[in-house]
Design an enzyme around this catalytic site. Structure first.
Site: not given
Lengths: 202, 221, 221, 202
Positions: D99, D102-104
């Site tokens: 991702c 962000c940090s999905c």
């Protein structure tokens, strides 16, 4: 841009340590450093550019040579014009200078750049929203005027030749030079007559 | 490289802050660092201007954004001098320690030896004749080099028109890394803002960049 | 927005550092912040997931890069709660001061009032039917919005192929700013790496992104 | 990524102050926070994903349903598969999940992401030089194998179904699940038989 006050003493110490080592290694002398600082402070600066602009306003032949090749500043005894390009503001076209990748700036005619020119905000925004940036500088560019942004990505340096203000017909070349600001030669301001400026400031 | 230094078109940095009656330098050390760079940087000096810029760009991104302008200069001067073998990081740290303990410490007398010769640059072939003329339509190449380059990210793969020829100039992408000057024709290329920013562009705007020939291809009709 | 959070393709962050036997959290406060987000964030809660992400992206770039992961979460939770009027910055600062002076200070007894209702979102029209089918060639739009978006900078103005349809989903670009859900068809779009990175691409690679319909245009033949 | 140790006490204090205010305002209780933390620590994690992978390896019908729709994880009693897409590694195609914005991450099957997945280095590099990144993880992908990078830009979540290791034909489903690592389900590792792993480590 962060200039962390707590860190400053350490940076100053690092600079001092580096100078001490470079002197020891024969790469520079404190006197040479002092001499360069004197040059920054006394020999270069926007007064050179202002002289160039005033001359271009009063001497059409010089102006033509200047717009052809920035080296024409040598005629005024100003060195370093070999990589200079002068771009002319007109009622239809407005020029603006930036360096998005670092802080390239025409030292020969303007001296060292102001902090805002080197700021992340100016570097990031001038190429994508110049009208919004100029508005923050108090300069509204009408929609009909084309804005040309010069992003100084190589060793070519750009100076803006601002429009001569209306009502300045009877001023001497020296009086004209006194009107020309650094900001006008970057393209974030216009040159105004003193009265007009006083009215605007009022 | 796609570094944080490549700021053109970035958002999030707020308004342009200006300082009334700004001094030329904000601290004495800034003036001295500025002078160091003038003295040390140049084609036949300790490091090239391209290497100096690349040194700034190699800073860790968070440090780049946190540091002040002349702090970035100092960081690059240090890293270039270390890279060139002029000094070592240990020497620098030791001198910092010495001057922190005793600000008036007198360093050993200057060795009046000639400074080390600058590193020899590999030879370069002469520049080719320019391939483009004023008015030619060109495309910037869609390249993403990890090294130093002067083709900003916002202008990759974009169509523009040659506006000026500047003759052959040192190619920063090689020169910054000690790979030689490899001079190439340099052009001013003008792009409509709409080509760069699409519908986000302000009306009636162009952006010009000074670009080396190998950044460019002839545009398809 | 073109923020520092939009990291795809950036250089300069070094190798990927891994930690052996990494704990789930590195400090107790991290776990609590993670739980705050789970409790507070959602369409019918204090702020939406899109607003949460936008809050992280609004951090000053140098702070974004300097902060740790859950510090960024905490910053966004705080700024969203302040934006929604749930608390004020003064309240927060005062509570920090109180707990700094007296870590065991007992706050006033909990007011057993119902929590404030989440801000009503403006109504949205129903989603249109999808304009594209699997296999269709599309171009991402060359847009550079200053607000929140989920079209990364590296994929603007690029040609790809529709790979999957996901039905209509909330549009982050409006929802993040309290402008409504405006659901749109969502697609997985596959791009050849060469389209994105030119000759810098590694061989034999694709990148897929999940993109909303208004990011896309039908590709010319 | 900076996790400045000197700053940590202040961050912890900020988190504590926020919790105190939120309790006061009736938006959460300390018990609810504790309960969520318990769930992070006990209920979610890569063991769920490993069970899914092992079942797909032994049950071709399940595998087909899983690749068709991630909601098939519900058959194993695992909720949250509604937005899950499972992509299958084969000798010709390798999948990798990132991702960049962000940090999905697929919490339903893998729990909370490791720090490296959230790092600026992984987020920036996985889309432009996946082979170089995988090499740092010790995974050499031959040139003939296509790498598909999935940049999780929406609420769809991706899990990689790794290749079943050679020699695992006689292992039970539970023994297979014990071989499956989190990294293999992100796409930065392959699943190895224990002996092979020991040889590689030696």
């Amino acid at each position: 841009m962060a200039n962390d006050p707590e860190q400053e003493p350490y940076v100053a110490l690092r600079a001092k340590a580096l100078e001490s080592l470079l002197i020891e290694k024969g790469l520079l002398t404190a006197e040479a450093v002092d001499e360069h600082i004197r040059e920054f402070e006394q020999d270069i600066g926007p007064l050179n550019g202002a002289r160039v602009v005033a001359r271009a306003w009063v001497d059409p032949g010089f102006k033509a040579r200047l717009l052809q090749a920035g080296a024409a500043i040598g005629e005024l005894g100003i060195p370093g014009g070999g990589n200079l390009v002068v771009v002319e503001n007109t009622p239809a076209e407005h020029h603006l200078v930036v360096c998005t990748l670092c802080s390239c700036y025409p030292w020969a005619v303007l001296g060292l750049p102001p902090t805002w020119y080197k700021s992340f905000a100016y570097r990031s925004r001038a190429v994508i929203e110049p009208r919004a940036v100029l508005r923050e500088f108090g300069l509204e560019i009408p929609d009909g005027v084309t804005i040309h942004v010069h992003d100084s990505s190589a060793e070519v340096r750009y100076m803006v030749l601002p429009e001569r203000p209306a009502g300045s017909e009877r001023l001497s070349e020296a009086a004209l030079a006194a009107l020309v600001t650094r900001d006008a030669m970057i393209g974030v301001a216009k040159v105004a007559m003193p009265d007009a400026a006083a009215v605007a400031a009022g | 490289m796609h570094g944080v230094h490549d700021l053109g078109g970035m958002h999030g940095f707020g308004p342009v802050a200006r300082e009334e009656n700004e001094p030329l330098f904000h601290a004495a050390w800034e003036a001295r660092v500025c002078a160091f760079e003038e003295i040390l940087c140049g084609d036949d000096r300790s490091f090239t201007l391209d290497a100096f810029r690349a040194g700034i760009e190699r800073m860790a991104p968070a440090n780049y954004l946190r540091a002040s302008y002349y702090e970035r200069w100092l960081a690059s001067i240090e890293s270039n001098l270390i890279h060139e073998g002029v000094l070592t990081n240990d020497e620098l740290e030791a001198r910092i320690d010495l001057l922190r303990r005793d600000p008036d410490a007198v360093p050993p007398p200057a060795v009046v030896a000639p400074p080390p010769a600058p590193r020899a640059q590999p030879p370069s072939p002469p520049a080719a004749a320019p391939s483009f003329m004023v008015g030619d339509a060109v495309m910037t190449r869609n390249v993403h080099p990890t090294g130093h380059t002067r083709l900003p990210r916002y202008a990759r793969g974009k169509r523009g028109v040659i506006q000026r020829l500047h003759g052959a100039q040192t190619f920063p992408d090689t020169n910054a890394h000690g790979l030689g000057a490899h001079p190439q024709p340099l052009y001013t290329v003008q792009f409509p803002a709409r080509e760069l920013w699409g519908e986000s562009a302000e009306p009636g705007q162009s952006v010009s960049l000074d670009l080396w020939e190998s950044y460019l291809e002839r545009a398809p009709n």
